[in-house]
Write an enzyme that holds these catalytic residues in place. Structure first.
Site, mmCIF file in Angstrom:
data_model
loop_
_atom_site.group_PDB
_atom_site.id
_atom_site.type_symbol
_atom_site.label_atom_id
_atom_site.label_comp_id
_atom_site.label_asym_id
_atom_site.label_seq_id
_atom_site.Cartn_x
_atom_site.Cartn_y
_atom_site.Cartn_z
ATOM 1 N N GLN A 45 0.805 -1.371 -0.155
ATOM 2 C CA GLN A 45 -0.043 0.217 0.064
ATOM 3 C C GLN A 45 0.738 1.322 -0.076
ATOM 4 O O GLN A 45 0.495 2.350 -0.461
ATOM 5 C CB GLN A 45 -1.016 -0.063 1.255
ATOM 6 N N ARG A 115 3.968 0.052 12.874
ATOM 7 C CA ARG A 115 3.685 -1.191 12.355
ATOM 8 C C ARG A 115 3.979 -1.153 10.960
ATOM 9 O O ARG A 115 3.030 -0.365 10.127
ATOM 10 C CB ARG A 115 2.412 -1.806 12.717
ATOM 11 N N HIS A 160 1.352 -9.148 4.577
ATOM 12 C CA HIS A 160 -0.010 -8.421 4.464
ATOM 13 C C HIS A 160 -0.594 -8.453 3.056
ATOM 14 O O HIS A 160 -0.522 -7.340 2.260
ATOM 15 C CB HIS A 160 0.282 -7.005 5.064
ATOM 16 N N ASN A 205 -1.568 -10.789 8.243
ATOM 17 C CA ASN A 205 -2.457 -9.891 8.344
ATOM 18 C C ASN A 205 -3.802 -10.122 8.056
ATOM 19 O O ASN A 205 -3.947 -10.769 6.978
ATOM 20 C CB ASN A 205 -1.938 -8.422 7.801
ATOM 21 N N GLU A 206 -4.648 -10.064 8.853
ATOM 22 C CA GLU A 206 -6.169 -10.433 8.666
ATOM 23 C C GLU A 206 -6.372 -11.486 7.318
ATOM 24 O O GLU A 206 -6.649 -11.394 6.263
ATOM 25 C CB GLU A 206 -6.757 -9.207 7.716
ATOM 26 N N ASN A 346 -7.276 -5.690 14.560
ATOM 27 C CA ASN A 346 -7.707 -4.606 13.457
ATOM 28 C C ASN A 346 -9.200 -4.323 13.734
ATOM 29 O O ASN A 346 -10.111 -5.246 13.322
ATOM 30 C CB ASN A 346 -7.329 -4.905 12.220
ATOM 31 N N TYR A 348 -12.395 -1.949 12.635
ATOM 32 C CA TYR A 348 -13.010 -0.917 11.881
ATOM 33 C C TYR A 348 -14.636 -1.062 12.019
ATOM 34 O O TYR A 348 -15.225 -0.216 11.706
ATOM 35 C CB TYR A 348 -12.518 -0.975 10.462
ATOM 36 N N GLU A 420 -4.768 -1.855 14.148
ATOM 37 C CA GLU A 420 -5.346 -0.964 13.245
ATOM 38 C C GLU A 420 -6.707 -0.600 13.547
ATOM 39 O O GLU A 420 -7.434 -1.114 14.301
ATOM 40 C CB GLU A 420 -5.501 -1.732 11.691
ATOM 41 N N TRP A 462 -4.343 3.548 11.672
ATOM 42 C CA TRP A 462 -4.363 3.325 10.340
ATOM 43 C C TRP A 462 -4.929 4.378 9.729
ATOM 44 O O TRP A 462 -6.203 4.740 9.722
ATOM 45 C CB TRP A 462 -5.087 1.960 9.776
ATOM 46 N N GLU A 469 -5.449 1.995 -1.316
ATOM 47 C CA GLU A 469 -6.389 1.302 -0.399
ATOM 48 C C GLU A 469 -7.154 0.024 -1.255
ATOM 49 O O GLU A 469 -8.351 -0.019 -1.453
ATOM 50 C CB GLU A 469 -7.499 2.162 0.018
ATOM 51 N N TRP A 470 -6.404 -0.942 -1.538
ATOM 52 C CA TRP A 470 -6.963 -2.075 -2.244
ATOM 53 C C TRP A 470 -7.975 -1.962 -3.402
ATOM 54 O O TRP A 470 -7.720 -1.054 -4.346
ATOM 55 C CB TRP A 470 -7.664 -3.222 -1.126
ATOM 56 N N PHE A 478 -6.970 7.479 4.129
ATOM 57 C CA PHE A 478 -6.972 7.003 5.709
ATOM 58 C C PHE A 478 -5.999 7.718 6.534
ATOM 59 O O PHE A 478 -5.953 7.404 7.674
ATOM 60 C CB PHE A 478 -7.008 5.363 5.647
HETATM 61 C C1 GAL Z 1 -7.537 -3.504 6.648
HETATM 62 C C2 GAL Z 1 -6.207 -3.921 6.088
HETATM 63 C C3 GAL Z 1 -5.246 -2.475 5.759
HETATM 64 C C4 GAL Z 1 -6.287 -1.357 5.484
HETATM 65 C C5 GAL Z 1 -7.399 -1.114 6.225
HETATM 66 C C6 GAL Z 1 -8.339 0.156 5.801
HETATM 67 O O1 GAL Z 1 -8.357 -4.335 6.303
HETATM 68 O O2 GAL Z 1 -5.229 -4.491 6.997
HETATM 69 O O3 GAL Z 1 -4.585 -3.026 4.855
HETATM 70 O O4 GAL Z 1 -6.545 -1.574 3.882
HETATM 71 O O5 GAL Z 1 -8.329 -2.236 6.058
HETATM 72 O O6 GAL Z 1 -9.408 -0.511 4.915
#
Ligand code: GAL
Length: 536
Positions: A45, A115, A160, A205-206, A346, A348, A420, A462, A469-470, A478
């Site tokens: 990223q 991190r 990751h 990661n995740e 992590n 969100y 995160e 984060w 962002e993928w 972010f």
């Molecule tokens: C997580 C991921 C991060 C970042 C974040 C915000 O799922 O580990 O790489 O993209 O979400 O969407």
């Protein structure tokens, strides 16, 4: 609209004024001594440098700047249609070239930890089927040394979402048990090369998000899925997520065992995993929806953490998937139980969960692989919290307190780090008072969880800066720092200034940003048969 310097200065004064007022609400002294405050990023990223023209012929062993091999995201993002905006991480934030400035930027924030993730294809361009790239080792050595020089503890993630593309082509990456040895081989190179200075490792990661998007919905590489979960050329959404999960868990186990047996005794660090940890609450106050929320938690969280903490898959998942769920051997079960020193959280997402066993779910959730649960951020058209840039991410600070409580209860209060937490927006400005409010409210929820006895030892925002962002490309931001992708200039947002004030405004702060941050931890490591494990 661009602000003039004077306008910018005036808004800054206003926000700082608010910060002073709010300082009584949450402050660094609400957290224990030695608590880690940091920011997070990942290699693909923020860092990557891939020469575009080489991607299409990666099969010839193409490498890009600094000897990096081509990885799964390099290939995936270059296939038209995979990323709606057409963006890719070829250059990302150019962190590879300006890491020293970025470390200085962190230093001026006052964080005591960072991190980041290590790009597998930069260390091993062809996985275990080729040589170690000395320039890759050199880059991470330089980054780690620079961090330590500035009193910032490195927290390194080994994987990751990015893997050398060669592993995908040779044997189908996470769908094959062969990946376990590849991952262990890569992990050991990292422990050997960097473990004298990196004391906090996260293997993966995740894995839960990666499986969902890579094998259930097909929106991340390798882009595999089947209908009705997504529209892919290959894949089977009802079986492949189960196989990939098993290989991810056993890959973690192999890497963690190597660390615990060969490196932890002399290097004295800790190893964990970073999991996406959403919180689900019942859609209605009925037993059916309460059970649905439990299943949703089990499918997202316990499917991964129960094996790593308790040695086997959770009954909630086994009840839905039956014999489809692979079995661990007795030896694996014993080793698994001792494979985590800490849980990386992590966080969100908080959503409602609705039962799909007894009632119809037209919008999704009616399959075993989903745990027969429908999840949504809305109930009767009312959102669970304020909306953010990403449709399923709402502002629900209580969710953090609740998920920490869930993990504390289910896993005997294993040490945790919030690895995160953050909020996105589509807007370009640096005036992000919403982000400030977000972090303040989530930190207050975290402080409450700690007061209630949860063993949480760090919080990572984060993200340090806007990045790739993928599936959303560069549109979703972010960062505490705004990045101008034309000039690569980083500009602190108001939230960066707030975080700096939060971190440096009280006396404890300066003490906790020690020159030797890795000595600040207070895990108690106890010797067991062949391995070391932490307790509290
Ligand atoms: C997580 C991921 C991060 C970042 C974040 C915000 O799922 O580990 O790489 O993209 O979400 O969407």
């Amino acid at each position: 609209m661009e602000k003039t310097p004077i306008q910018f200065f005036i808004s800054l004064i206003i926000v700082l004024g608010r910060v002073v007022i709010c300082h009584t609400e949450i402050s660094r002294s609400d957290f224990p001594d030695g608590f880690f405050f940091g920011t997070s990023t990942s290699a693909y990223q923020a860092c990557v440098l891939t020469v575009l023209s080489l991607v299409s012929r990666w099969i010839e062993g193409a490498v890009s700047e600094g000897g990096k091999g081509v990885n799964n995201w390099d290939v995936f993002t270059h296939i038209q249609g995979n990323i709606a905006s057409g963006d890719n991480g070829d250059v990302a934030d150019n962190h590879y070239h300006v890491y020293k400035d970025d470390v200085e930027m962190m230093h001026s924030l006052g964080v005591n930890s960072y991190r980041f993730s290590i790009s597998w294809a930069r260390i091993l361009p062809r996985g275990r089927f080729g040589d170690i790239n000395p320039y890759g080792i050199e880059f991470y050595n330089n980054l780690i040394d620079e961090l330590l020089l500035k009193g910032i503890a490195p927290f390194a993630t080994l994987n990751h979402f990015d893997i050398p593309q060669e592993l995908e082509e040779r044997y189908g990456s996470w769908l094959s048990s062969l990946i376990q040895d590849d991952f262990a081989y890569f992990a050991e190179i990292c422990f050997r090369s960097f473990g004298d200075r990196v004391k906090y490792w996260m293997t993966i990661n995740e894995p839960n998000v990666y499986v969902k998007f890579g094998y259930l919905k097909g929106q991340y590489p390798p882009g595999r899925c089947s209908s009705p979960f997504g529209n892919c050329t290959y894949g089977d959404s009802e079986t492949e997520p189960i196989i990939a999960t098993h290989n991810l868990i056993l890959s973690h186990l192999k890497a963690s065992s190597i660390y615990k047996i060969r490196y932890q005794p002399k290097q004295g660090g800790y190893i964990g995993i970073a999991l996406n940890c959403p919180m689900y609450i019942p859609m209605t106050d009925t037993e059916m929806d309460r059970q649905a929320a439990k299943r949703a938690m089990a499918f997202d969280v316990a499917w991964y953490l129960d094996p790593l903490m308790l040695g086997d898959y959770p009954s909630e998942v086994r009840n839905c998937l039956g014999n489809q769920l692979p079995k661990f051997s007795k030896a694996e079960m014993n080793m698994l139980k001792d494979s985590l020193d800490f849980i990386g959280v992590n966080h969100y997402i908080t959503l409602y969960a609705k039962d799909c066993i007894h009632s119809a779910c037209d919008l999704g959730g009616s399959h075993a692989i989903e745990g027969f649960v429908y999840t949504s951020g809305e109930r009767n058209g009312i959102p669970i919290g304020e909306r953010t840039g990403i449709s399923r991410f709402f502002v629900v600070p209580d969710g953090l307190e609740k998920i920490i409580g869930y993990l504390k209860a289910r896993y005997n209060n294993k040490p945790m780090f919030v690895t995160e937490n953050g909020i996105s927006s589509l807007d370009q400005t640096t005036e992000d008072s919403k982000r400030i409010e977000y972090h303040k409210s989530y930190l207050a929820a975290l402080a409450q969880a700690i007061r209630e006895g949860a063993d949480v030892r760090g919080y990572f925002v984060w993200s340090l800066m806007d990045n790739f962002e993928w599936i959303y490309g560069y549109s979703m931001r972010f960062g505490l720092h705004h990045v101008d992708y034309h000039t690569m200039k980083r500009t602190p947002r108001l939230s960066a200034i707030w975080y700096k004030n939060f971190l440096t405004n009280d006396i404890q702060t300066d003490q906790s940003v020690s020159k030797n941050p890795t000595k600040d931890h207070n895990f108690h490591v106890t010797k067991t048969n062949a391995t070391l494990s932490s307790s509290f």
